[in-house]
Design a protein around this motif. Sequence first.
Motif, short mmCIF file in Angstrom:
data_model
loop_
_atom_site.label_atom_id
_atom_site.label_comp_id
_atom_site.label_asym_id
_atom_site.label_seq_id
_atom_site.Cartn_x
_atom_site.Cartn_y
_atom_site.Cartn_z
N GLU A 102 41.48 29.89 32.89
CA GLU A 102 41.25 31.66 32.54
C GLU A 102 41.87 31.51 33.22
O GLU A 102 42.61 31.25 34.42
CB GLU A 102 40.18 31.19 33.14
N VAL A 103 42.92 32.51 33.30
CA VAL A 103 43.86 33.87 34.70
C VAL A 103 42.62 33.89 35.54
O VAL A 103 42.39 35.30 35.14
CB VAL A 103 44.93 34.86 33.66
N SER A 104 43.47 33.85 36.59
CA SER A 104 42.69 34.08 37.22
C SER A 104 43.20 34.96 38.15
O SER A 104 44.01 35.84 38.13
CB SER A 104 42.61 32.95 38.69
N ASP A 105 42.30 35.73 39.68
CA ASP A 105 42.34 37.13 40.18
C ASP A 105 43.77 36.52 41.04
O ASP A 105 44.37 37.36 41.38
CB ASP A 105 40.99 36.92 41.32
N GLN A 106 43.80 35.36 41.32
CA GLN A 106 44.95 34.31 42.23
C GLN A 106 45.88 35.14 41.16
O GLN A 106 47.74 35.50 41.54
CB GLN A 106 44.72 33.44 42.28
N ASP A 107 46.37 34.65 40.38
CA ASP A 107 47.58 35.24 39.14
C ASP A 107 47.84 36.68 39.05
O ASP A 107 48.89 36.78 39.15
CB ASP A 107 46.91 34.63 37.45
N ALA A 108 46.61 37.38 39.22
CA ALA A 108 47.18 39.14 39.03
C ALA A 108 47.74 39.77 40.13
O ALA A 108 48.82 40.26 40.38
CB ALA A 108 45.81 39.59 38.83
N ARG A 109 47.23 38.63 41.33
CA ARG A 109 47.63 38.80 42.47
C ARG A 109 48.90 39.02 43.50
O ARG A 109 50.08 39.59 43.75
CB ARG A 109 46.65 38.21 44.41
#
Length: 473
Positions: free
Chosen positions: A269-276
């Motif tokens: 899954e695309v994680s919040d860390q990817d978004a950050r």
Amino acid sequence: MKPTIALVGRPNVGKSTLFNRLTKTRDALVADYPGLTRDRHYGHGRVGDRPYLVVDTGGFEPVVDDGIMHEMARQTLQAIDEADAIIFIVDGRSGLTPQDKIIAQRLRQTQRPVYVAVNKVEGMTRSVVTAEFFELGLGDPGAISASHGEGVREMINEVLELFPVEEEEEEANHPKFAVIGRPNVGKSTLVNAVLGEERVIAFDEPGTTRDSVYIDFDRGEKKYTIIDTAGVRRRGKIDEAIEKFSVVKTMQAIEDANVVVLVLDATQEVSDQDARLASFALEAGRAMVVAVNKWEAANLEQREIIKREVLRKVGFLSFAQFHYISALQGQGLAELFKSIDQAYHAAMIKIPTPKLTRALQLAIERQQPPLAGKIRPKLRYAHQGGTNPPVVVIHGNALEKVPAVYWRYLESTFVKTFKLQGTPLRVQFKLGDNPYQEKEEVSRSKPGLVATRKAKVAEKAKFKQRLAAKKGQ
């Protein structure tokens, strides 16, 4: 060509400290921790008018047969093969070790000149500390202190005397792109696929890459620099002090790049860390390309999920091109490079002022800025205020009253007009440059200030008249 000098030695003898000293940078991570450097790391150095390339390598463990230390040894051997000269670094405080003898035996088999540098000799008698290293059979050892700079200049001058003096060629500007992402998403595999060789260690273990590695290469007739960065985890999972340094190096690599390639894992899954990470690159103003890797390993259901997740978690990167690739199989790399080139040219574009102003006027003709009370902002002309990312500066009156929706309308207009695909664009509003004009605008908005100024001027005039009258008497 610049001579290439490789720094070789067992772990924790001061290779990275010497690398930073020779390149006058802090590009290599330095800590009292053996095995910190893992990949080859290149840098530019100069002594007077003598330029050179220096290569930092991981700790050399030639007797290890498997694991990460074996991969590091392979990287060191490849650096030795590529080098024009070798600086073999040993620890003067630890003395001659059996591992030093094994490394020296391997270096004697090369056809490259080898210079033995006895490091960490500050406060010690040099002739005494270097005596036992004559046993290596690699010529006269030199005493240095990489951390204090003692003997370093003499050492590098002696190495460079082996090579003819050549004029340094100026390098043209070319794309420099950083590959970022969470650990184990395939960043190093992508770098190796791009280069067509095992240039960096790709190991099935999160956190294999700990430093940012800069690599120059040619693709077709174009020059590029690719930056392989350490995987960045969520803060709560960063336990090692070394990994915290790696996060800093990744952030610095983003700042240093023209284009950022965000690598996602199609099987996760695309994680919040990817978004950050994406958000940090966007805040830095970097052009971006998104590469969803391991596409060959994802089934149909996973592919549908990842497409929805990408739109939901990193949909704010609407200006970027998205690619679904397989770094392991080399699929989708040609299209990825097209987007990197497009993003680079968009980020570094230089637009003449007349063209920008004309585009601004056409945008106003299609849709004027809305009234703010009885005042309508007047946008007079535009010019470019910078690149990487492109900045458009608009001059006019009452620009502080331009609403955010019109701001975004202008941004999208400039992007479409000048085909700035792949890079964020920043629009700045600027009032008149004339400071007196700004004062007049402020005074009109506050009439009481005008009356106060007039009263003070009249009072000063009367005082001068009385003073002149007294002098006349």
